[in-house]
Each structure stands twice: as C-alpha cells, then as structure tokens.
Motif scaffolding. Structure first.
Motif, PDB file in Angstrom:
ATOM      1  N   VAL A  16       9.642   5.133  57.835  1.00 38.61           N
ATOM      2  CA  VAL A  16       8.770   5.478  56.702  1.00 38.61           C
ATOM      3  C   VAL A  16       8.919   4.479  55.550  1.00 38.61           C
ATOM      4  O   VAL A  16       8.559   4.774  54.409  1.00 38.61           O
ATOM      5  CB  VAL A  16       9.038   6.921  56.192  1.00 38.61           C
ATOM      6  CG1 VAL A  16       8.710   7.943  57.272  1.00 38.61           C
ATOM      7  CG2 VAL A  16      10.470   7.098  55.709  1.00 38.61           C
ATOM      8  N   SER A  17       9.408   3.278  55.839  1.00 42.24           N
ATOM      9  CA  SER A  17       9.660   2.310  54.758  1.00 42.24           C
ATOM     10  C   SER A  17       8.366   1.908  54.042  1.00 42.24           C
ATOM     11  O   SER A  17       8.388   1.603  52.845  1.00 42.24           O
ATOM     12  CB  SER A  17      10.387   1.074  55.295  1.00 42.24           C
ATOM     13  OG  SER A  17       9.619   0.454  56.290  1.00 42.24           O
ATOM     14  N   ARG A  61      14.640   9.793  47.495  1.00 48.61           N
ATOM     15  CA  ARG A  61      14.437   8.363  47.728  1.00 48.61           C
ATOM     16  C   ARG A  61      13.027   8.087  48.238  1.00 48.61           C
ATOM     17  O   ARG A  61      12.337   7.208  47.737  1.00 48.61           O
ATOM     18  CB  ARG A  61      15.447   7.856  48.772  1.00 48.61           C
ATOM     19  CG  ARG A  61      16.754   7.388  48.189  1.00 48.61           C
ATOM     20  CD  ARG A  61      17.585   6.761  49.285  1.00 48.61           C
ATOM     21  NE  ARG A  61      18.881   6.321  48.793  1.00 48.61           N
ATOM     22  CZ  ARG A  61      19.918   6.087  49.565  1.00 48.61           C
ATOM     23  NH1 ARG A  61      19.808   6.245  50.885  1.00 48.61           N
ATOM     24  NH2 ARG A  61      21.062   5.671  49.053  1.00 48.61           N
ATOM     25  N   ILE A  62      12.636   8.838  49.233  1.00 50.29           N
ATOM     26  CA  ILE A  62      11.307   8.601  49.817  1.00 50.29           C
ATOM     27  C   ILE A  62      10.210   8.884  48.797  1.00 50.29           C
ATOM     28  O   ILE A  62       9.216   8.162  48.726  1.00 50.29           O
ATOM     29  CB  ILE A  62      11.096   9.491  51.067  1.00 50.29           C
ATOM     30  CG1 ILE A  62      12.123   9.171  52.149  1.00 50.29           C
ATOM     31  CG2 ILE A  62       9.687   9.297  51.630  1.00 50.29           C
ATOM     32  CD1 ILE A  62      12.084  10.126  53.337  1.00 50.29           C
ATOM     33  N   PRO A 100      21.328   2.001  52.891  1.00 54.94           N
ATOM     34  CA  PRO A 100      20.399   2.606  53.860  1.00 54.94           C
ATOM     35  C   PRO A 100      19.798   1.540  54.769  1.00 54.94           C
ATOM     36  O   PRO A 100      19.624   0.395  54.365  1.00 54.94           O
ATOM     37  CB  PRO A 100      19.329   3.238  52.963  1.00 54.94           C
ATOM     38  CG  PRO A 100      19.449   2.547  51.646  1.00 54.94           C
ATOM     39  CD  PRO A 100      20.891   2.187  51.502  1.00 54.94           C
ATOM     40  N   LYS A 101      19.531   1.935  56.023  1.00 56.51           N
ATOM     41  CA  LYS A 101      19.058   0.981  57.032  1.00 56.51           C
ATOM     42  C   LYS A 101      17.537   0.863  56.967  1.00 56.51           C
ATOM     43  O   LYS A 101      16.820   1.271  57.899  1.00 56.51           O
ATOM     44  CB  LYS A 101      19.522   1.436  58.405  1.00 56.51           C
ATOM     45  CG  LYS A 101      21.046   1.510  58.491  1.00 56.51           C
ATOM     46  CD  LYS A 101      21.489   2.217  59.753  1.00 56.51           C
ATOM     47  CE  LYS A 101      23.007   2.381  59.757  1.00 56.51           C
ATOM     48  NZ  LYS A 101      23.478   3.311  60.764  1.00 56.51           N
ATOM     49  N   CYS A 102      17.047   0.316  55.875  1.00 49.75           N
ATOM     50  CA  CYS A 102      15.606   0.288  55.617  1.00 49.75           C
ATOM     51  C   CYS A 102      14.846  -0.522  56.683  1.00 49.75           C
ATOM     52  O   CYS A 102      13.692  -0.221  56.984  1.00 49.75           O
ATOM     53  CB  CYS A 102      15.329  -0.288  54.228  1.00 49.75           C
ATOM     54  SG  CYS A 102      16.146   0.622  52.901  1.00 49.75           S
ATOM     55  N   CYS A 104      13.760   1.756  59.401  1.00 46.09           N
ATOM     56  CA  CYS A 104      13.239   3.036  58.902  1.00 46.09           C
ATOM     57  C   CYS A 104      11.759   3.231  59.260  1.00 46.09           C
ATOM     58  O   CYS A 104      10.943   2.348  58.996  1.00 46.09           O
ATOM     59  CB  CYS A 104      13.404   3.082  57.386  1.00 46.09           C
ATOM     60  SG  CYS A 104      12.691   4.551  56.650  1.00 46.09           S
ATOM     61  N   ILE A 162      19.915   6.999  59.274  1.00 45.03           N
ATOM     62  CA  ILE A 162      19.119   5.861  58.757  1.00 45.03           C
ATOM     63  C   ILE A 162      19.255   5.727  57.238  1.00 45.03           C
ATOM     64  O   ILE A 162      19.701   4.715  56.717  1.00 45.03           O
ATOM     65  CB  ILE A 162      17.611   6.026  59.101  1.00 45.03           C
ATOM     66  CG1 ILE A 162      17.414   6.262  60.602  1.00 45.03           C
ATOM     67  CG2 ILE A 162      16.819   4.822  58.587  1.00 45.03           C
ATOM     68  CD1 ILE A 162      17.439   5.047  61.458  1.00 45.03           C
ATOM     69  N   CYS A 163      18.866   6.764  56.524  1.00 41.86           N
ATOM     70  CA  CYS A 163      18.857   6.685  55.064  1.00 41.86           C
ATOM     71  C   CYS A 163      20.209   7.149  54.538  1.00 41.86           C
ATOM     72  O   CYS A 163      20.317   8.137  53.807  1.00 41.86           O
ATOM     73  CB  CYS A 163      17.715   7.530  54.498  1.00 41.86           C
ATOM     74  SG  CYS A 163      17.406   7.182  52.762  1.00 41.86           S
ATOM     75  N   CYS A 178       8.046   4.678  51.460  1.00 43.00           N
ATOM     76  CA  CYS A 178       9.205   5.033  50.635  1.00 43.00           C
ATOM     77  C   CYS A 178       9.135   4.393  49.245  1.00 43.00           C
ATOM     78  O   CYS A 178       9.061   3.168  49.111  1.00 43.00           O
ATOM     79  CB  CYS A 178      10.475   4.586  51.353  1.00 43.00           C
ATOM     80  SG  CYS A 178      11.969   4.788  50.357  1.00 43.00           S
ATOM     81  N   PHE A 213      18.074  12.235  59.558  1.00 47.12           N
ATOM     82  CA  PHE A 213      17.592  10.973  59.007  1.00 47.12           C
ATOM     83  C   PHE A 213      18.571  10.455  57.945  1.00 47.12           C
ATOM     84  O   PHE A 213      18.875   9.254  57.891  1.00 47.12           O
ATOM     85  CB  PHE A 213      16.204  11.201  58.400  1.00 47.12           C
ATOM     86  CG  PHE A 213      15.564   9.971  57.856  1.00 47.12           C
ATOM     87  CD1 PHE A 213      15.238   8.905  58.675  1.00 47.12           C
ATOM     88  CD2 PHE A 213      15.276   9.871  56.498  1.00 47.12           C
ATOM     89  CE1 PHE A 213      14.650   7.760  58.155  1.00 47.12           C
ATOM     90  CE2 PHE A 213      14.684   8.739  55.972  1.00 47.12           C
ATOM     91  CZ  PHE A 213      14.367   7.680  56.806  1.00 47.12           C
ATOM     92  N   TYR A 268      11.547   4.329  46.980  1.00 42.84           N
ATOM     93  CA  TYR A 268      12.799   3.604  46.716  1.00 42.84           C
ATOM     94  C   TYR A 268      12.703   2.203  47.311  1.00 42.84           C
ATOM     95  O   TYR A 268      13.060   1.219  46.660  1.00 42.84           O
ATOM     96  CB  TYR A 268      13.952   4.389  47.343  1.00 42.84           C
ATOM     97  CG  TYR A 268      15.314   3.747  47.227  1.00 42.84           C
ATOM     98  CD1 TYR A 268      16.154   4.016  46.139  1.00 42.84           C
ATOM     99  CD2 TYR A 268      15.802   2.913  48.242  1.00 42.84           C
ATOM    100  CE1 TYR A 268      17.415   3.454  46.059  1.00 42.84           C
ATOM    101  CE2 TYR A 268      17.064   2.340  48.160  1.00 42.84           C
ATOM    102  CZ  TYR A 268      17.868   2.621  47.067  1.00 42.84           C
ATOM    103  OH  TYR A 268      19.120   2.059  46.998  1.00 42.84           O
ATOM    104  N   TYR A 269      12.196   2.098  48.514  1.00 43.03           N
ATOM    105  CA  TYR A 269      12.098   0.806  49.193  1.00 43.03           C
ATOM    106  C   TYR A 269      11.123  -0.105  48.463  1.00 43.03           C
ATOM    107  O   TYR A 269      11.375  -1.294  48.310  1.00 43.03           O
ATOM    108  CB  TYR A 269      11.642   1.022  50.636  1.00 43.03           C
ATOM    109  CG  TYR A 269      11.622  -0.246  51.461  1.00 43.03           C
ATOM    110  CD1 TYR A 269      12.813  -0.922  51.745  1.00 43.03           C
ATOM    111  CD2 TYR A 269      10.427  -0.761  51.963  1.00 43.03           C
ATOM    112  CE1 TYR A 269      12.808  -2.080  52.512  1.00 43.03           C
ATOM    113  CE2 TYR A 269      10.413  -1.912  52.723  1.00 43.03           C
ATOM    114  CZ  TYR A 269      11.607  -2.574  53.000  1.00 43.03           C
ATOM    115  OH  TYR A 269      11.600  -3.714  53.751  1.00 43.03           O
TER     116      TYR A 269
HETATM  117 FE1  SF4 Z   1      15.776   5.418  53.062  1.00 41.36          FE
HETATM  118 FE2  SF4 Z   1      13.533   4.443  52.023  1.00 41.36          FE
HETATM  119 FE3  SF4 Z   1      15.285   2.794  53.111  1.00 41.36          FE
HETATM  120 FE4  SF4 Z   1      13.859   4.439  54.638  1.00 41.36          FE
HETATM  121  S1  SF4 Z   1      13.073   2.750  53.406  1.00 41.36           S
HETATM  122  S2  SF4 Z   1      16.062   4.039  54.819  1.00 41.36           S
HETATM  123  S3  SF4 Z   1      13.714   6.229  53.333  1.00 41.36           S
HETATM  124  S4  SF4 Z   1      15.618   4.047  51.285  1.00 41.36           S
END
Ligand code: SF4
Length: 227
Positions: free
Chosen positions: A214-215, A162-163, A207-209, A212, A201-202, A218, A197, A220-221
C-alpha cells in the motif's frame, strides 16, 4: 484528484481506505478458528482479568502472572476471597502489582454485585467494569465473543496512522475512527490483517516500505519521499 492527495490532507478518503483494506486482506492472514487473542485467554472471566493484568506489561509476563493467579482462583468469588498479598505475589511478573490487585478486587466485586457473576458481552458493559478501557473491551469483544470489532493495540495504532486510515493521537481514538471508516466487510478480520502487517512489513523502526502493498497510498511514505 483523491482527497488525500490535496495539500494538508492527513487521512485517506473513503475509497482509498477500502483499497488499503482490500490489499491487506489479500496480503495478510486473517482470523483463524483457533484465534484466542493476544492474551491467549478464551474464557470471558480469564480474558477480562488477563487484559487488566496486561497494562504496561509484556505478553509473556502477563501470561506468567495470569497463570499464577488462576492457579489460586478461577471465579470472581474465589478471587475476591484471596488475601491482597496472595494476589500481589501471584501477579508480580506483570508489574504494578499493588495497583492491579486493588483493581482486580474491584472488578470481581462489580461482576458479583452488578453483573450476576457474568462478564458483559457488550462494549459498554465491559467498559463499565473497573480497570477495563476501550482496548481491553474490544479485545474481549473480538476474541471472546467473536464480535466484528477491530481491537487496537500498539501495532494497529501505528499502522493505521502511518497509512492514513486514521489521524489519531491515542489508540482509543484510532479505534473510534477505524470503526467509522473501515468498510463493514473488514471489521471481522481487520485487526488480524493490520497486526500482521505491523509485525511483518510496517514494523516500528525501519518499515519495509519497498515491500509494502500500500506504499502508493501511504501518507507516511509520501511524506518520507518528499523529504
Ligand atoms: Fe508502513 Fe507506509 Fe512504509 Fe507501507 S509504505 S511499510 S504502510 S510506512
């Protein structure tokens, strides 16, 4: 512009990978002195047997099966001497018990015939054992032998891809890419940061973006934000 911000990039660049690991190391707990691994089996033989039993099984069921099996036999010789039916009955909680019984016997025979009854302490040696793939080998390497290895389970696989630390379809490929791409200082504790993590979080669904660390990096984000 960072490599991963160019159109079509599906992995973070080297500098971004380092930043992700740095932030996760600050936000998540690492290896503890008492870490025994997901199979809770610090002894090499018990560890490798438990890994074999864990295929397509929940940890609680694997533990039930392992406890019942080790109550019957604690060494490769003793396990090989058991009737197949006795092994299958003991390990029934972890499923696939007939296949796993055959694999266990092959594993014990290989340890006796080729490895002087000692579980090998290298990835290659472990993967040469019947029924032991990269994931099991890395778990045993990390937790039993204390090697600097990021073992990849379902959480680590999901989070890494994802990241954008990796761009792998399988957990084994994720493990290979993490070994190449993670900074050396992150190999000892990386598994622990990523798994915590992934649990906190993820998480798999939703996922709790917003929480997060590292959003901003990321992939995926970023994709979700564009959609
Ligand atoms: Fe996961 Fe990315 Fe959301 Fe962070 S931002 S919780 S790494 S999907």
């Amino acid at each position: 512009m960072a490599a991963s911000q160019r159109a079509g990039a599906d992995r973070l660049d080297e500098g971004e990978v380092e930043i992700v690991f740095r932030r996760l190391s600050e936000a998540m707990p690492g290896r503890t002195p008492t870490a025994k691994g997901p199979k809770d089996q610090p002894d090499p033989f018990r560890s490798v047997v438990s890994c074999l039993l864990s295929a397509q099984s929940r940890d609680t069921n694997t533990k039930k099966a392992a406890d019942a099996l080790f109550a019957l036999a604690k060494t490769p010789d003793a396990m090989l001497a058991l009737e197949d039916e006795a092994i299958a009955a003991a390990i029934k909680p972890c499923g696939l018990y007939n296949t796993k019984t055959r694999s266990l016997k092959k594993l014990c025979a290989a340890l006796i015939e080729t490895h002087e009854r000692t579980v090998p302490a290298t990835r290659e040696g472990l993967m040469s054992l019947p029924g032991i793939g990269r994931k099991c080998a890395d778990i045993v390497m990390s937790f039993t032998f204390g090697a600097d290895v990021i073992a990849v389970d379902t959480h680590v696989h999901r989070v890494a891809n994802r990241i954008g630390l990796t761009n792998a379809k399988t957990a084994d490929e994720t493990a290979k890419q993490l070994e190449e791409r993670a900074p050396g200082w992150a190999l000892h504790d990386g598994h622990f940061w990523l798994i915590q993590f992934g649990k906190r979080i993820c998480v798999s669904r939703r996922p709790k973006c917003e929480a997060c660390p590292v959003s901003d990096l990321c992939l995926y984000y970023r994709t979700m934000s564009v959609d």
